[in-house]
Structures are given as structure tokens and as C-alpha cells.
Enzyme design. Structure first.
Site, PDB file in Angstrom:
ATOM      1  N   TYR A 129      33.499  39.621  44.965  1.00 32.12           N
ATOM      2  CA  TYR A 129      34.302  39.396  43.764  1.00 32.12           C
ATOM      3  C   TYR A 129      34.307  37.918  42.952  1.00 32.12           C
ATOM      4  CZ  TYR A 129      36.551  44.056  43.057  1.00 32.12           C
ATOM      5  OH  TYR A 129      36.895  45.437  42.869  1.00 32.12           O
ATOM      6  N   SER A 130      34.776  36.923  43.825  1.00 34.30           N
ATOM      7  CA  SER A 130      34.928  35.813  43.438  1.00 34.30           C
ATOM      8  C   SER A 130      33.516  35.086  43.189  1.00 34.30           C
ATOM      9  CB  SER A 130      35.919  34.789  44.099  1.00 34.30           C
ATOM     10  OG  SER A 130      37.082  35.644  44.313  1.00 34.30           O
ATOM     11  N   GLU A 149      44.844  46.570  46.520  1.00 31.28           N
ATOM     12  CA  GLU A 149      44.933  45.252  47.174  1.00 31.28           C
ATOM     13  C   GLU A 149      46.154  44.804  47.253  1.00 31.28           C
ATOM     14  OE1 GLU A 149      42.391  41.220  47.792  1.00 31.28           O
ATOM     15  OE2 GLU A 149      41.947  42.602  46.170  1.00 31.28           O
TER      16      GLU A 149
END
Lengths: 367, 396, 367, 396
Positions: free
Chosen positions: D125-126, D241
Site C-alpha cells: 500500500y504505502s 484493518e
């Protein structure tokens, strides 16, 4: 929320919205009267003063959950009338199984005809149950009791005081009319717009005024304290929620440096923190009320936890509400500072945060 | 080198001889930055007779010529002796500002009357709707020959009800950047068109007012500094307001008070609250913060004495001093518990002699707690101080 | 700052800037060596290891103010070499008036030839001086001492340990070489990139290894502790200032949601709070050092106050520095987390915050 | 109605029988959200054999069909028994997401291999430079026939070094608003052009990686959801999450640990640290916060069970849960004092059997303290959670 609870909440919200606006409340608080008899009668008629009593007392048989619902609304509207003091606290003692009291007292309480209040706190002390100076002894036709009580909430409008004292080394509870011989009642206002009284007494009472002693007195007292804590916590919850709501509204409308205050991220985060803390309190108060109503083993521990958490949070949240408003919030004509004053008064009512924390630790370590 | 111990003794002896029991009671019963008005003025007159009314002023204007340490000692001794506070608007604010920006006429006419207490000044800065954003003020002063015509309103004007004079920030030009069109104007408060509405504070008392101006005519000679240059005049005043205060002195007083309260209240087990290890620890932590603040104030004083400019450090001290002072209010509330609740304003009058429902040690606790919430709002909010630190020190 | 102090500061800043960049430091911390002998020798040559000693010991006669100046720079550069442990702490004991030690030890310390460290802390305890398990007793040709010491900072590179033990109920200080018979030294690294050791001993020592006992030992220990506290506080001050500086730089450069992080008001206020707290620490540490050097009555109380304030602040500030950076700060290759680890290790070195607070209260109430 | 007491007993007996000493040691020695990798996978295989590997999954996908209370009991018992943690990226994140957005082929091929542990998934993701601002991601996937060509880099990819699969957010359209041009893509991690750089964390260990993509060819059938619709897929994952975790369970474990530590350490006067009234009070205050969090989690669970959507309340729980957990880390650090200092990574290996310089009760304290600083950074920073609360609940 069940149907009965919803009805109670609806009627409370309706009544308070229609009759209990901030300005009328402020006028009443600033008047020479301490409470509105009109409101008090209406409370009685709506059954609010009978809420927690069993049907045998003409009550509704509601539990702490319902008391908390109503108290929260009282907190939002800064209600001045002593429902908590008389109905919840005094009522809890008067109806405690085994406590000796004539049923006419309960009728008078439920009808709103008479007001009852706890006289426990003594001058120059915190509210420690084990260190009373007031003491009683048997005399010819009854008991002689001597001592001082202070800062009795609703004391200026109270008809009967539930007085704690030591009798032969044990806790004892007495029911004392305001006009008892040998009793001096000093009445005054309090910073939160309500009334209080100090008592000085050196009086002889009939034996019938002794309601309970020893273990019975102690357990009646502790049950009363649990209810006082949760009633006060729910009221503080309402007050702090209202303080946050007012702050959110205000910052949306107030423009500084060309933008609404509510658009400043530093302030947004502070309001988010207020909300977070309020929600945590709401969870604890709700859980403690349900546990108390269900007679759960962890009820007292949850109650004490709620007291600790709500006290710190209400202080912090109402301080923040003032700070985020600025000057306006420091005036008598604006509501938000009154929430601050009210929750400050509730901090030490019947049980201090410190006492709650010490008892919480004791219960935890004993488990 | 000055013999500070001898100086302290001199001050102490003077206070001992000059403070009447009523004045001391007024000092003790102070619940905000202002003491009982009459007592403050009476005390100012006594100080003036001694030449000590304005410790920070230079000798040419009638100050005592003390250095920074002597001033600190004087303030500290006054506080310890429970002297009433001296009203700041004239001596702390307007006086120094006129010395810097005033005309000769203003200096010779106004300054002596500030010192003697013949004039009582109040401050017209804030407006409803302006708050921390001072530059957005709306009160206007239109030039009309040798007069300004003033219209608008000022709020949070402390002691306006007792004052005969007011200094104001007014807008003299609407067609420039907000800060560029502001002027600093002096007025008699009894001018036609000025009305005063008292504001009841949360503690139930009146200390502040809203002041309304409707076509008030003010001579242009009452301008301080140049027309439209009021912003720089005002900013220097905000710095006086922020840096001129020794928070440590007040806070040490609070510390002593809390200790005393916690000795008098019996906590659990019947022992003094001060012996409760948790409370004692909280108090010690607060005392350590007070020591850190004190040492920071000394650093700033040292920097002043060395000719430096502490700049935004005075914002730091304002932020810490006010918040720490609030923390001590809370410790007091925790210490005295339920004794904070009685509302008995008669007991706050230094001349009252009856019985009160609240013990001596708690008489002022709740009112101080309430009133001191303003400390992080006026004179630049806590948030504004942090903005200043972020901009001026951290360069964010 | 006087001229000598300015020179000291200049030389420290120059040396550390030129030779002590973060990557070299990191390589050293990750190597099998614990410290750089090159740096250590350079420190000796620049007189840093001789700083606080009198001229009779070949020292510079500097006070805590100068030690703090240097320590603060060490904190900014996360210096690994044990100047505080050997020079400041051990040195303070070895040169305490009345302490029995051969002058060759001081020569070895000042020249950097040997490293000295305090072995006081015991396993499973805080550092309370009054509750030592290690004990000594007289035997035929000297003393027999038995016990355990743990987490001795710089312990893996230490040549001589200053061991505390009870001798006939009194505190006693022993000088013990690392290779003493009956002494087991367990060496290891620490989370802040330095070294430490645990000691287990059951050994016979000559009588000459007893440096002090009773009141003398106690006052030497307390003086040492004051200096350790202030050296550590100054180092933590440097570390947290560097953590803030790094954070300010990072937030200026880092763009999120289209703007530099430094333009978000919520973050600005948090960095302003970091600065405020650091400055308060700086004031206290400076005042305590000056008071100690001047022998003022309030020196110890200021020192303990500095310990309490610096410990909480350094924890909070370095945590905030990590939070405001985000992920990058949780990696070994970025400097800011190392400040966090270093100040965490300093929290409990020689004196814990809790001990300092208790002693502060004791001193305050005794006054 | 389910007999929860009987269920708890069943779970407890299973754990008693199935958790080997090595597995329990791995659980005990866990210093972050991940336990020793091999131990986690071994434990997942044991759970899978029992049908309990994915407590939250519906039965049709191989879940045990438990209600919300059973799942809570299971998690709690696992924690109390020191079971290693199960890696979240497959079972907690990708699994439920595929059930919602996956094609039939993806469901039948991928989901069973998540459950069995045959595939180990990690999350891309990041990106460096993106942080909380996920919409600004720069890794591109250009369509080229029936493949995407992926270029860019992902950071903070936990356990990439142990994974054979990765799911990523990639930019498939640069010409629209940042959030509109993102897609969700699955990849084998051994595809040509993918390289993995381990990142050493502050505790000296490797848990996260940076993953580089250079002209990596990925079949278009590996898209989850529609092209350019990855943002809504990703957002639902962020909610899994955030809301899927029961912070109370971890925090109660921490509470028990601190109590134990404070009993073992002797403080002043040689008495257990736990008897120090100041420390005991701090611990009680933290415990009360934990109770408030627990009751809030129960409220949310109740709302879930009643078919409601707790919405931003999960942000509240994430913020409070992570910060409270950090507070317990600090209490541990305060309790054990100097025993936090030894860096002895061998001691964290569940198979290590030698002597360590640090006592059992403190082995993990410092690493937990360090690693848990990330808890308020990943999965939406503490600041982002407050932004969400301000926007979605307070409507600011």
C-alpha cells in the site's frame, strides 16, 4: 433501548426542551427561590420522582439504566431540582431492605411533597465513611447525636436529612427533620446555581429516627453511594456532551483570521479528543448501570471505574469547551461555563475521585 | 552591588507598617488579577506616597529606579504580605506606552495622574466577533476636523465601571490591509455617546464590561503615535502585557496555599491530605514545573539585563505560567474537595465580618478556579502563544 | 557563556561534526567493537576525559556546567564512548575527598588508558541505595564480597568496577578489576547501541580495594549521583533538542495532501509544545549545574527536579518526534528513533525518576 | 442460545492439547504484531486442520461459523495461552476482500490457499513519500494487452521476505482525480522485475521491506474489482484493518504482564513495586481506561450484531486502543527499570536455550515498547483517526 426507556427519554426531552431553556433556568438560579415548585410538581406527575421505587411504593420499578437516561438529560439542561439527591440517593436508603422507616416518608418522597437528602460529609474532611466525627449515644428516651455536617447538596430545600453518625463505634443512619430541636441549618447557594446547607447539631431524637446501624447501615450506605455515583456520572455525561455540542456549533459559526474556527486542524483534533473521551465515559457508565441492575459481581468495580473516568473527563472536556470558545464562555449569560461549574460540583458529591480510585484498587487486589 | 537582602528587609518593614488588616484581607480575598477596587486604589495611594507605585518605571517618571532583581523582590514581598494587586492598565500598560509613543503633552499631563491614581484607565482592545484576531476590529474613528467621531463597541473591558478613562484601538482607514488602518486613541469615559454594560462573569461577579460608542467626539490630540500606526503601538503593549508578569511569584503563592489546604483537610484514614502519597506526588510534580518556570523567568530576566530581547520566549512563559497556574487551581480544588461548592460572595468582601458557610482556607478556591480559566484566553490565547512559538522560534 | 566554555563548545561541535556523523556512529554501534579507541584517544587528547578533575590530577578543573555543555553535544551526536560513566561518575568517586584510591588510577582514567564504571544496580530491583543484597565481610587477608550487579553501563569495556556492597550494615565502595578472581563478567550490547555487563561475584579482595565506607561512602555516592543525574540530563537535553530539530526539518520538507506537513496547525502546536518543554528542561538543568558548581544549598533539590522533569520530557518529546515523522522514524537507518532509544536508556541510569521524585519530596518536606 | 462457557472450555482444551512448548514460547516472545514466522505458520496449519484458522470467515469459505462472542472468546483464549499470532495479511485482509470483490476464479483458487497457509501474502500500500496520503501513490500499472506493466516501489511491506504473494494498490490512470485512477492488483512475488530490500527496524530486527517493481508483467485477470476502482476496494480493507482488531484482548494481556513485572521488581524499601501507591494508582488508572475501551468495543460489537455500522467509532477504538497499549508499554518500562537495556536478540528466538542477561519478565519489554510506537502510525495514523472523527462524527 427498549420501548419504556424510549418513552421516558422522549418525555424528558420534550418537557425539558419546552420548559427548561437556559434563560429561565438562569433566572431561577439567580432568584431567591432555590428550585421551581412547578417543575418539581411536574417531575412528580411524570413519575420521575417514583422511577426507581418498586410498585409497592407506587414506583415504576425502573433501574439505574433509566435513572441514568433521565440524569443525562438533566445534565444537558442543567436541571436545578434535586431528583438525584431525593429520589435516587435518599430513596435508595429509605427503601433499602431492612432499613426502618415509616412508609409515609416514601409516599411523601414519591409524591414530591417532601424532599430528602443525605447529610454525610463533615467539615475539613473528604467523605471517608470510616472517619466520622458525628456520634450518637443512647439516652433515656432515645438517642443523643452531636456533630457537624457540611455542603449538603439540596440542603436548603430539604425537609428530612439522612444523617450519618457513629453509634457505639458503628455506622448508623438517622432520619432527622429539618426543624428538629437542637439542629441548626445554615442554608446557602452554591456555585452551580443550586442550594446547600451546613448542619450543626446537638439533639435528642426518638429511637424511631434510627434507620439502620452496623452492617445494615454500611451496606445501605454503599448501595446508595453506587447509585449516587452513577446518577452523578450520567448527569456529568449529559453536561459534557452538551458542552461539546455547544463548542462544535460555536466553532462552526465563529470566524477568525478569515475562516471558521472549526476549520483549524488543531481545534478539530481537540474536539475529536473530547468526543473520544466522552464516548469512553458513555461506555463505562452504561456498562456499570446495566451491571448494577443485573446485580452482577463486577457492578461496584465498574461503578468506581466510571466515577474515576467521568470525573477526569468531565473536568477536562468542560475546560476545553471554555478554552475553545474564548471570552464568551467566561460569562454568566453563556451556557457553556455552567456545565463546567456543574461538573465541578459533581466531582466530590457523595464520593470523590480519589476515594473511588482507592476503593477500586482495593476491590481489584482482593479479586 | 546592590545589597538585596537589605532591600528585601526594607520592603518587608514598609509592608509591615503600611498594610492595614483590611488591605491584607483584600489581598487574601483576591480571586482574579484584580483585588477589591477601593482597596487597590487605597494601596496605590500609599505606595505612591512612598514613591513605589510603579516599580518598573524609570526615575524620571517617578519610578523608584530599581533594577530587575529589586522589582522581583518587591513583587514577591507584596504577594507574600497579601497586599492587594495594583491595577495594571495604567501603570503596567499605558504608562510605558506613553513614555515610548506619547507626545510631550501626553507625557506631562497623563503619566503623573496614572501614578497618583487620579486617573483610572481601562483598555478597549477586543471586540465581539474579533477575539484573537485583533486586526479584524470594526470600531471606527472618522476624522472630522480636529476630532474623531468614534462608533462601535469594545468588550472584555476590565473595570470600565470604575474607570474615568479608556484607551482604545480604532479603525481610521478601511481601505488598507486590516493591520495598517488602526489607530490608538485615548478618551474620557464620560464623553457623550459612551455607555457601559457590565458583564456578569461565571463567578457571579462583575469585573468586565462591554463599552458602546455612538458618535463619540474625541480630539485628535488624543491620538497616541501616528494615525494608522496603532498596530505597532498595540503590539508593544501586548508584549508588556505578556512579558511584564512574573508568573513564578503568583504560582509560589498558590503552591503555599495548596500545601496549607492539604494540611488542613483530613483525607482517608483521617490523616492530612498532604500525607497521601499520590496527592503529595502530584504536588511535587507541579512544584518541579514551577521551579522550571522560575528558572526560565530568571533566564529571560538575565537576557533582559544583558540588553537582549527574549522575543517569543515571553510567549513561552505566558503559555506555561498560565497553564501551570490553572494546574495549581485544580490541585486546590482536589485538596479542599466539597468546600469549593458554597457560593457566598459576601465572604469575598474585605469588609464583611459575619459567619461564612465555608472555611477560610477555601473561601476563594472556586472563584479562583473559575476566573483563572480566562488566563489562557486574554492577552493572547494559549493557542496564539503556540502559533507565535511555531512561527517565530521554530520558523514553521 | 564564558570564553573557556565557548572554546570547549566550539571544539566539541567541530570534532563531532567532522568525525561523528550518524552513519559512522551506526556502523560502530553495529560492529563487534563496543567503542572507537580512536575517538576515545581523541577525547583524551582534547582533555575531555580530564575535564572535571583538579589540576593536581592533570585535569582542567571544570565544573558541571562544562560537563553539561559537552554532554549535550554528545547527546546530539549519540556519542557511544563512556565519558559520563568513566570521567564524570567514576571520576567523581575516585577524587572524592577522603576516598582511598591510588593516584595511578586517576592517571589511567584521565589519560583514557583505563575505563572505570559504577556497578551498583542489582537484578530485580530499582536502584535504591538502602536495599543492597551484595555484601562484604572481613576475612583473613582482606575482604570477601558476594553478590550480583546488573546492567552496568559501559560494562563490556570497563577495566575497573566501582562496586557497592554492604559491609557490617553500612554502604561500602570497592574498586574491582575486571579480571578479579571470583568475578564473572557477562558482556552484551544494549538497545541504545552501547555496551553493558552483569557481574556475579564471590571473591576475596585485598583490603586496599575498599575505597570508602559508612558516611564517607554515602556522601561520595550521593555526590556521584548528582553528577550522574546532571550529566545524563544534559545528554538527554541534547538528544531531545536534536530530535525536535530533525522533526522540524522533516516536516518542512515532507509534503502530504499537497502541503508541507509543517503547515498543519495541529502539528505546529505539537512542535511548539515540544519546544516549550525542552526550554523548561534547559532552564532547570542549567540552574542545577550552576548551583552544584557554586555549592548552593538548593543544588541537590534542583538536581532532583531536573531529573524528574527531563525524564518525562525526553520520553514525550522523542515519542512525538517519531509520531510526527511517521514510518521512517521506526527504522534503524534514520536518526530520530535512536534519540528515543538513548533517552529511554538514560531514564533509569544511576537514578530513576521515581527515586528522584521521592527524594525531592523528602528534601522539600524536611526544609 | 450458544453456551459460551462450554465453548470457552472447548477452546481451552484444544489449546492445551495443541500448543507445543515451542509455540507457546514463540507467543510469549512476540514483540510486535507478528510472532516468529515459522511458528506462526506452524500454528496456522494446526488451526487449519481443526477448521479454526479463520474465525471471522463464513462457513462457506471454511470458517467455523462462530458468532461475534465466540470469536472474541477464541481470540482471548489464544492470547492467554500464549499462542503465536496468525499473520493478518491473508486471513484478515485479503480473504474477506476477495469474498466481497473477487471474481469466482479468484475466490476458488486463492481463498483456500490463504486458509491453508500455502500462500503467504503481503501488502503493498504505502510508498515512500506518500504516508498517510494514500491517494498520492505513484506506482503505475500500464495496460499492455492482457497484462499490466508495473513500475514503482512499495514500502513498509511487512514480511515480504517470507511471502510468495503480494497485493498492491497501483495507479492505472493518471489523468483523473488522484483517488479515481487506482486499481487493486495481485502478484506473485517471484515475478521477474520484483526485488525486495529488507528494512532494519529500530529494534534491530527485520519485519518490513521495501519492494521494487521494474517492468513487472502481471496478468489483467489479477485485478480485484474494476480497473480504477481500487480506492473503494482499498478503503474497505482499511476498515477491516481498523475494526477487525480487539484491542482489549491485547491490553488485558499487557495489564497482566505489568502486574507480574511490578510484583517481581523490588522498589524502594525492598517492597514490590506494585505496592508503591503512586505506581499502583497509575496502573489502576490505566486499567480503568482499558475497561472503558473494552465496554466501547462491546458496544461496537453489539451494534455490529444488530446489523449496524459502527462507522467512525472504529477510528475511535483504533486511536484509543493503540495509545492505551503504548501507555501500558510505558508502565512496563517504568516497572522493570534498567532491565530494559540489554539488547539480546538471540533471547527472542523461541528455539534459543542458553542464558540471557535479562530476566524472563523483561525479555520483550524494550522491543515491544519500540515496536509499538508504530501502532499509532500504520493502519491510519493517530492524526488521521482524529481527522476522520472530526469529519465523520463531528461534521467539522
Amino acid at each position: 433501548m427498549n420501548e419504556e426507556q424510549q418513552m421516558l427519554l422522549d418525555s424528558a426531552q420534550r418537557y425539558l426542551r419546552d420548559t427548561y431553556d437556559f434563560n429561565s433556568r438562569r433566572d431561577m438560579a439567580n432568584s431567591e427561590q432555590y428550585i421551581s415548585t412547578t417543575h418539581w410538581q411536574a417531575f412528580a406527575e411524570m413519575g420521575w420522582l417514583a422511577m426507581p421505587f418498586g410498585e409497592q411504593h407506587g414506583g415504576l420499578g425502573f433501574g439505574m439504566e433509566e435513572v441514568a437516561l433521565l440524569s443525562e438529560e438533566f445534565g444537558k439542561h442543567l436541571v436545578l431540582e434535586p431528583m438525584l439527591e431525593s429520589t435516587v440517593v435518599a430513596g435508595s436508603v429509605l427503601t433499602y431492605p431492612g432499613v426502618a422507616v415509616e412508609s409515609s416518608h416514601i409516599d411523601a418522597l414519591v409524591s414530591g411533597e417532601k424532599i430528602y437528602a443525605l447529610a454525610h460529609q463533615e467539615p475539613d474532611t473528604t467523605a471517608d465513611i470510616d472517619n466520622l466525627s458525628a456520634h450518637a449515644q443512647h439516652v433515656a428516651n432515645g438517642l443523643k447525636i452531636t456533630g457537624n455536617k457540611a455542603y449538603i447538596s439540596a440542603g436548603a430545600v430539604t425537609d428530612y436529612f439522612i444523617v450519618t453518625a457513629k453509634l457505639e463505634g458503628q455506622l448508623a443512619l438517622f432520619l432527622v427533620p429539618k426543624d428538629a430541636e437542637g439542629l441548626t441549618v445554615t442554608r446557602y447557594k452554591t456555585y452551580d446555581g443550586r442550594s446547600a446547607a451546613n448542619l450543626a447539631f446537638d439533639m435528642e431524637l426518638p429511637f424511631s429516627s434510627l434507620m439502620a446501624r452496623g452492617d445494615l447501615a454500611r451496606s445501605a450506605f454503599m448501595t446508595m453511594r453506587d447509585r449516587a455515583i452513577l446518577g452523578a456520572s450520567a448527569e456529568a455525561l449529559g453536561a459534557m456532551q452538551a458542552a461539546l455540542d455547544t463548542t462544535v456549533d460555536y466553532t462552526r459559526q465563529r470566524v477568525q483570521f478569515g475562516k471558521p474556527l472549526s476549520s483549524f486542524q488543531a481545534l478539530q483534533h481537540r474536539m475529536a479528543n473530547m468526543l473520544i473521551q466522552i464516548e469512553l465515559c458513555r461506555s463505562l457508565v452504561g456498562a456499570a448501570c446495566r451491571a448494577l441492575d443485573a446485580g452482577s459481581e463486577d457492578a461496584r468495580r465498574l461503578t468506581l471505574a466510571a466515577k474515576v473516568k467521568v470525573t477526569s473527563t468531565a473536568r477536562k472536556v468542560t475546560q476545553e469547551a471554555i478554552q475553545l470558545h474564548g471570552g464568551i464562555a467566561t460569562t454568566d449569560e453563556y451556557v457553556v461555563g455552567h456545565y463546567f461549574k456543574r461538573v465541578t460540583a459533581l466531582e466530590s458529591w457523595v464520593c470523590s475521585r480519589e476515594d473511588a480510585l482507592v476503593d477500586f484498587i482495593r476491590l481489584t487486589d482482593a479479586a | 552591588m546592590t545589597d538585596y537582602a537589605a532591600f528585601r528587609l526594607e520592603v518587608r518593614q514598609f509592608l509591615e507598617a503600611s498594610l492595614t488588616p483590611e488591605l491584607r484581607r483584600a489581598g487574601k480575598l483576591t480571586t482574579s488579577v484584580f483585588s477589591d477596587f477601593e482597596s487597590s486604589m487605597a494601596w496605590q495611594r500609599i505606595l505612591h506616597a512612598k514613591g513605589w507605585a510603579a516599580p518598573d518605571w524609570p526615575e524620571e517618571y517617578g519610578g523608584p529606579g530599581w533594577d530587575i532583581h529589586q522589582r522581583y523582590i518587591f513583587q514577591e514581598e507584596c504577594k507574600l504580605a497579601n497586599a492587594p494587586s495594583i491595577i495594571a492598565m495604567g501603570i503596567q500598560m499605558l504608562g510605558p506606552l506613553l513614555m515610548k509613543y506619547g507626545t510631550e503633552a501626553q507625557k506631562t499631563e497623563i503619566i503623573p495622574r496614572i501614578l497618583s491614581g487620579d486617573d483610572v484607565w481601562c483598555q478597549g482592545y477586543s471586540e465581539p466577533g474579533a477575539g484573537s484576531d485583533l486586526a479584524s476590529l470594526k470600531t471606527t474613528a472618522e476624522r472630522d476636523g480636529d476630532h474623531y467621531r468614534v462608533n462601535g463597541t469594545k468588550i472584555w473591558t476590565s473595570l470600565a465601571q470604575h474607570s474615568n478613562k479608556i484607551f482604545c484601538l480604532v479603525r481610521t482607514n478601511k481601505d488598507v490591509k486590516p493591520q495598517a488602518g488602526i489607530s490608538f486613541l485615548l478618551m474620557d469615559i464620560d464623553l457623550p455617546g459612551i455607555t457601559i454594560d457590565p458583564i456578569v462573569s461565571l463567578d457571579g461577579q462583575v469585573e468586565q464590561c462591554q463599552v458602546f460608542f455612538e458618535d463619540v467626539e474625541v480630539p485628535v490630540t488624543n491620538l497616541v503615535g501616528d494615525e494608522n500606526d496603532g498596530w505597532s503601538v498595540a503590539k508593544s503593549l501586548l508584549e508588556f502585557e505578556r512579558g511584564g508578569h512574573n508568573f513564578t511569584i503568583d504560582i509560589k503563592k498558590q503552591l503555599g496555599k495548596v500545601r496549607d489546604q492539604a494540611l488542613r483537610i483530613r483525607g482517608r484514614g483521617g490523616r492530612p491530605k498532604l500525607e497521601d502519597p499520590v496527592f503529595r506526588t502530584q504536588l511535587a510534580e507541579a512544584e518541579i514545573e514551577a521551579m522550571a518556570l522560575e528558572q526560565t523567568e530568571l533566564r529571560i530576566k538575565g537576557s533582559f539585563a544583558a540588553g537582549g530581547n527574549p522575543g517569543a520566549l515571553s510567549s513561552l512563559v505566558k503559555a506555561v505560567g498560565t497553564e501551570l497556574s490553572q494546574q495549581f487551581n485544580e490541585l486546590s480544588v482536589d485538596a479542599v474537595g466539597r468546600a469549593i461548592t458554597p457560593y457566598f460572595p459576601e465572604g469575598l468582601d474585605p469588609h464583611f465580618e459575619g459567619e461564612t458557610p465555608v472555611p477560610d482556607y477555601a473561601t476563594t478556591t472556586m472563584a479562583e478556579y473559575i476566573n483563572n480559566r480566562s488566563a489562557t484566553i486574554y492577552g493572547g490565547t494559549a493557542e496564539v502563544q503556540r502559533n507565535i512559538i511555531a512561527k517565530q522560534i521554530l520558523k514553521l
